[in-house]
Design a protein around this motif. Structure first.
Motif, PDB file in Angstrom:
ATOM      1  N   GLU A  76      19.721  -1.012  -8.373  1.00 27.99           N
ATOM      2  CA  GLU A  76      18.599  -0.381  -7.680  1.00 27.99           C
ATOM      3  C   GLU A  76      17.856   0.460  -8.714  1.00 27.99           C
ATOM      4  O   GLU A  76      18.335   1.505  -9.140  1.00 27.99           O
ATOM      5  N   LYS A  77      16.692  -0.011  -9.136  1.00 26.58           N
ATOM      6  CA  LYS A  77      15.949   0.665 -10.201  1.00 26.58           C
ATOM      7  C   LYS A  77      14.480   0.316 -10.109  1.00 26.58           C
ATOM      8  O   LYS A  77      14.111  -0.851 -10.228  1.00 26.58           O
ATOM      9  N   PRO A  78      13.620   1.350  -9.891  1.00 25.64           N
ATOM     10  CA  PRO A  78      13.941   2.721  -9.475  1.00 25.64           C
ATOM     11  C   PRO A  78      14.416   2.745  -8.028  1.00 25.64           C
ATOM     12  O   PRO A  78      14.672   1.690  -7.442  1.00 25.64           O
ATOM     13  N   GLY A  79      14.510   3.920  -7.444  1.00 21.75           N
ATOM     14  CA  GLY A  79      15.017   4.036  -6.085  1.00 21.75           C
ATOM     15  C   GLY A  79      14.217   3.216  -5.087  1.00 21.75           C
ATOM     16  O   GLY A  79      12.990   3.245  -5.078  1.00 21.75           O
ATOM     17  N   GLY A  80      14.911   2.459  -4.254  1.00 24.75           N
ATOM     18  CA  GLY A  80      14.243   1.631  -3.253  1.00 24.75           C
ATOM     19  C   GLY A  80      13.785   0.283  -3.767  1.00 24.75           C
ATOM     20  O   GLY A  80      13.250  -0.521  -2.993  1.00 24.75           O
ATOM     21  N   HIS A  81      13.997  -0.004  -5.062  1.00 24.41           N
ATOM     22  CA  HIS A  81      13.661  -1.299  -5.649  1.00 24.41           C
ATOM     23  C   HIS A  81      14.977  -2.011  -5.992  1.00 24.41           C
ATOM     24  O   HIS A  81      15.684  -1.599  -6.918  1.00 24.41           O
ATOM     25  N   ALA A 101       0.813  -1.218   0.000  1.00 16.61           N
ATOM     26  CA  ALA A 101       0.000   0.000   0.000  1.00 16.61           C
ATOM     27  C   ALA A 101       0.847   1.269   0.000  1.00 16.61           C
ATOM     28  O   ALA A 101       0.329   2.361  -0.269  1.00 16.61           O
ATOM     29  N   ASP A 102       2.133   1.118   0.270  1.00 17.15           N
ATOM     30  CA  ASP A 102       3.036   2.271   0.341  1.00 17.15           C
ATOM     31  C   ASP A 102       3.942   2.255  -0.894  1.00 17.15           C
ATOM     32  O   ASP A 102       4.835   1.417  -1.014  1.00 17.15           O
ATOM     33  N   GLY A 103       3.707   3.182  -1.808  1.00 19.68           N
ATOM     34  CA  GLY A 103       4.492   3.217  -3.038  1.00 19.68           C
ATOM     35  C   GLY A 103       5.956   3.538  -2.824  1.00 19.68           C
ATOM     36  O   GLY A 103       6.781   3.302  -3.701  1.00 19.68           O
ATOM     37  N   LYS A 104       6.312   4.089  -1.652  1.00 17.72           N
ATOM     38  CA  LYS A 104       7.695   4.456  -1.369  1.00 17.72           C
ATOM     39  C   LYS A 104       8.439   3.387  -0.569  1.00 17.72           C
ATOM     40  O   LYS A 104       9.629   3.543  -0.286  1.00 17.72           O
ATOM     41  N   ALA A 105       7.755   2.333  -0.187  1.00 20.56           N
ATOM     42  CA  ALA A 105       8.393   1.284   0.619  1.00 20.56           C
ATOM     43  C   ALA A 105       9.413   0.515  -0.224  1.00 20.56           C
ATOM     44  O   ALA A 105       9.277   0.386  -1.443  1.00 20.56           O
ATOM     45  N   ARG A 106      10.437  -0.003   0.443  1.00 21.89           N
ATOM     46  CA  ARG A 106      11.466  -0.771  -0.258  1.00 21.89           C
ATOM     47  C   ARG A 106      10.911  -2.109  -0.740  1.00 21.89           C
ATOM     48  O   ARG A 106      10.043  -2.702  -0.096  1.00 21.89           O
ATOM     49  N   ARG A 107      11.453  -2.569  -1.860  1.00 30.11           N
ATOM     50  CA  ARG A 107      11.043  -3.856  -2.428  1.00 30.11           C
ATOM     51  C   ARG A 107      12.270  -4.570  -2.985  1.00 30.11           C
ATOM     52  O   ARG A 107      13.222  -3.924  -3.417  1.00 30.11           O
ATOM     53  N   SER A 108      12.217  -5.888  -2.970  1.00 27.89           N
ATOM     54  CA  SER A 108      13.321  -6.686  -3.499  1.00 27.89           C
ATOM     55  C   SER A 108      12.789  -7.643  -4.560  1.00 27.89           C
ATOM     56  O   SER A 108      11.755  -8.293  -4.364  1.00 27.89           O
ATOM     57  N   PHE A 109      13.514  -7.702  -5.686  1.00 27.84           N
ATOM     58  CA  PHE A 109      13.103  -8.534  -6.816  1.00 27.84           C
ATOM     59  C   PHE A 109      14.214  -9.537  -7.108  1.00 27.84           C
ATOM     60  O   PHE A 109      15.343  -9.155  -7.416  1.00 27.84           O
TER      61      PHE A 109
END
Length: 254
Positions: free
Chosen positions: A154-159, A127-135
């Motif tokens: 890291e693309k985009p920032g935080g991903h 629900a938080d578009g700015k939260a960090r994510r890992s792929f």
């Protein structure tokens, strides 16, 4: 020029239909935070299961991955409680003396990319578009007898993106579609070229033989088709409610 526009539109539609049919061939069905089934037309081909790589000790995650000036701690199936607290963090980003959660086990998603490549995404908070994510791109590598994870970017920032190579990911996925072509594939092969040929030949005849201004073959039929469909729809629908459509005689009326 009108004929070329019609032809371009037809080719675009046919290409879109073929891509949609192809993309629907394989699917990944998530069965757990780190498990999934890969299916072809609903038939199970093989399973993804990261439990053998998971640490049962929440204080000692399995992987420590350097990259981008950080270190990423990763436990594929269950959360860790140090240094990122909370108990459900499966990815923890270490930046000097600071640490940040970068994905939870209860927010994992599998996506089919292509044969031999599955994307496993861990969200911190969808629900938080700015939260960090890992792929993690799970990649079939027949030479990787041991799991090998490398940081990509890291693309985009935080991903944060990683390549995860392992022989186990190859499973039983064939080099080509098992069992031959489906009925839908045969339909696309037969019907779509026939439709394309109809329009191409029709445009040529209209332009060079009949020398008409309208390049669309049987234009009267196609322009009237929406109205005919509409009339047919409203003719059928009122019958279910007992009403009648003005302008039409009731069947069986004397």
């Amino acid at each position: 020029m009108a004929g070329l526009r019609h032809l371009s539109a037809i080719i675009l539609v046919l290409h879109t239909v073929v891509l949609l049919a192809k993309s629907d061939t394989y699917e990944v069905v998530k069965t757990g935070p780190c498990t999934a089934d890969i299916k072809y037309h609903g038939v199970l081909q093989h399973k993804i299961d990261l439990h053998p790589l998971n640490s049962d000790n929440p204080a000692k995650p399995t992987f420590s991955i350097p990259g981008g000036g950080y270190t990423f701690l990763y436990n594929p199936c269950t959360g860790m409680n140090t240094p990122c607290s909370g108990g459900s963090e499966t990815v923890c980003q270490i930046d000097g003396n600071s640490h940040y959660p970068a994905g939870r086990t209860n927010f994992s998603t599998f996506t089919f990319l292509e044969l031999g490549k599955i994307q496993l995404e861990y969200d911190e908070d969808p629900a938080d578009g700015k939260a960090r994510r890992s792929f993690f791109t799970l990649m079939c590598s027949k030479t990787a007898t041991e799991p090998n994870i490398t940081y990509v970017e890291e693309k985009p920032g935080g991903h944060y993106r990683f390549n995860f190579q392992w022989k186990t990911f190859c499973g039983e996925i064939p080099d080509s579609a098992p069992g031959g072509l489906s009925a839908g594939s045969y339909m696309l092969i037969i019907v779509l070229p026939a439709v394309a040929l109809y329009f191409v030949v029709g445009i040529v005849v209209q332009k060079f033989v009949l020398k008409g201004d309208n390049m669309l073959p049987n234009s009267g039929l196609w322009t009237s088709l929406p109205g005919l469909v509409k009339d047919g729809f409203f003719l059928i629908v009122p019958r279910s409610g007992g009403a009648s459509l003005p302008g039409y005689d009731s069947i069986g009326k004397s």
